[in-house]
Design a protein around this motif. Structure first.
Motif, PDB file in Angstrom:
ATOM      1  N   ALA A  39       0.728  -1.165  -0.009  1.00 33.45           N
ATOM      2  CA  ALA A  39      -0.128  -0.215  -0.012  1.00 33.45           C
ATOM      3  C   ALA A  39       0.823   1.505  -0.003  1.00 33.45           C
ATOM      4  O   ALA A  39       0.658   2.043  -0.522  1.00 33.45           O
ATOM      5  CB  ALA A  39      -0.942   0.004   1.190  1.00 33.45           C
ATOM      6  N   ALA A  40       1.854   1.170   0.828  1.00 28.93           N
ATOM      7  CA  ALA A  40       2.834   2.373   0.755  1.00 28.93           C
ATOM      8  C   ALA A  40       3.494   2.765  -0.563  1.00 28.93           C
ATOM      9  O   ALA A  40       3.664   3.811  -0.929  1.00 28.93           O
ATOM     10  CB  ALA A  40       3.903   2.121   1.970  1.00 28.93           C
ATOM     11  N   GLU A  41       3.986   1.622  -1.172  1.00 33.86           N
ATOM     12  CA  GLU A  41       4.739   1.798  -2.355  1.00 33.86           C
ATOM     13  C   GLU A  41       3.617   2.308  -3.585  1.00 33.86           C
ATOM     14  O   GLU A  41       3.909   3.118  -4.394  1.00 33.86           O
ATOM     15  CB  GLU A  41       5.128   0.527  -2.991  1.00 33.86           C
ATOM     16  CG  GLU A  41       6.229   0.082  -2.201  1.00 33.86           C
ATOM     17  CD  GLU A  41       6.864  -1.385  -2.532  1.00 33.86           C
ATOM     18  OE1 GLU A  41       5.982  -2.128  -3.274  1.00 33.86           O
ATOM     19  OE2 GLU A  41       7.844  -2.095  -2.106  1.00 33.86           O
ATOM     20  N   ALA A  42       2.295   1.901  -3.539  1.00 32.66           N
ATOM     21  CA  ALA A  42       1.394   2.304  -4.518  1.00 32.66           C
ATOM     22  C   ALA A  42       1.099   3.933  -4.043  1.00 32.66           C
ATOM     23  O   ALA A  42       0.943   4.774  -5.092  1.00 32.66           O
ATOM     24  CB  ALA A  42      -0.026   1.355  -4.234  1.00 32.66           C
ATOM     25  N   PHE A  43       0.873   4.255  -2.979  1.00 30.43           N
ATOM     26  CA  PHE A  43       0.601   5.692  -2.431  1.00 30.43           C
ATOM     27  C   PHE A  43       1.806   6.389  -2.955  1.00 30.43           C
ATOM     28  O   PHE A  43       1.709   7.667  -3.607  1.00 30.43           O
ATOM     29  CB  PHE A  43       0.508   5.848  -0.806  1.00 30.43           C
ATOM     30  CG  PHE A  43       0.139   7.259  -0.607  1.00 30.43           C
ATOM     31  CD1 PHE A  43      -1.042   7.679  -0.624  1.00 30.43           C
ATOM     32  CD2 PHE A  43       1.263   7.925   0.190  1.00 30.43           C
ATOM     33  CE1 PHE A  43      -1.291   9.055  -0.280  1.00 30.43           C
ATOM     34  CE2 PHE A  43       1.085   9.087   0.662  1.00 30.43           C
ATOM     35  CZ  PHE A  43      -0.367   9.752   0.249  1.00 30.43           C
TER      36      PHE A  43
END
Length: 200
Positions: A39-43
């Motif tokens: 999720a962090a990488e996508a954000f």
């Protein structure tokens, strides 16, 4: 390249959010796929434009042009993250301009302008205006028109939950100088945007 310290902080934020939501802890769930990290990488990917400068990405890429005719770049794909709901909105951008300052931008450079500005927390109206101002500044001409057509997941997954909500398209425009003041210029731009693509 994403700064590791910033990425680690964002991962912690998502991990805390997941734990608050129903006590989910992706560290304790076997084969969970490291949800917080993903999720962090996508954000960070969606918002990488905040750490990019148009001057660094596009540079002084304007080329000489004295033709005086309107230039239109259509159907530039984009995907952005709505700053209100943190949900994506995506679609097409159409840009037209008059090279009154004797300068033009290659289509690839215009696409880079759209890419940098859309990869930020955005509102569609603000994105439309920012693209117009960025192009105008790089061609030394105030006469620029921009139309953005987008589908907002904020409508389809949390807004008016109807069977047709997924078909809603929001259209915004920003017309500067002659594109706003001269109806013939504006009509020419709108006609070229609506003109079907020629099949090869």
């Amino acid at each position: 390249m994403v700064d590791k310290a910033r990425k680690d902080e964002v991962v912690k934020c998502f991990s805390s959010l997941l734990q608050v939501h129903n006590g989910y802890d992706d560290e304790a769930v076997p084969n969970a796929g490291k949800t917080s990290i993903a999720a962090a990488e996508a954000f960070l990917q969606f918002t990488r434009g905040h750490h990019q400068s148009l001057d660094d990405v596009v540079g002084d890429a304007a080329e000489d042009d004295s033709g005086g005719r309107m230039i239109v770049v259509k159907d530039v794909d984009f995907c952005s993250l709505c700053r209100n709901h943190l949900l994506p909105f995506f679609g097409k951008v159409h840009i037209g301009y008059l090279p009154e300052g004797g300068k033009m931008l290659q289509s690839s450079k215009i696409a880079q302008v759209v890419d940098v500005l859309s990869h930020r927390l955005q509102e569609q109206e603000k994105l439309t205006e920012e693209i117009a101002q960025a192009v105008a500044g790089r061609i030394s001409s105030p006469s620029v028109g921009v139309i953005v057509e987008a589908t907002h997941l904020g409508f389809t997954v949390r807004g008016a939950e109807t069977t047709t909500s997924s078909m809603i398209t929001v259209t915004t425009s920003c017309m500067l100088a002659k594109f706003r003041e001269d109806q013939r210029t504006r009509n020419e731009f709108l006609l070229l945007v609506k003109k079907p693509k020629r099949r090869c």
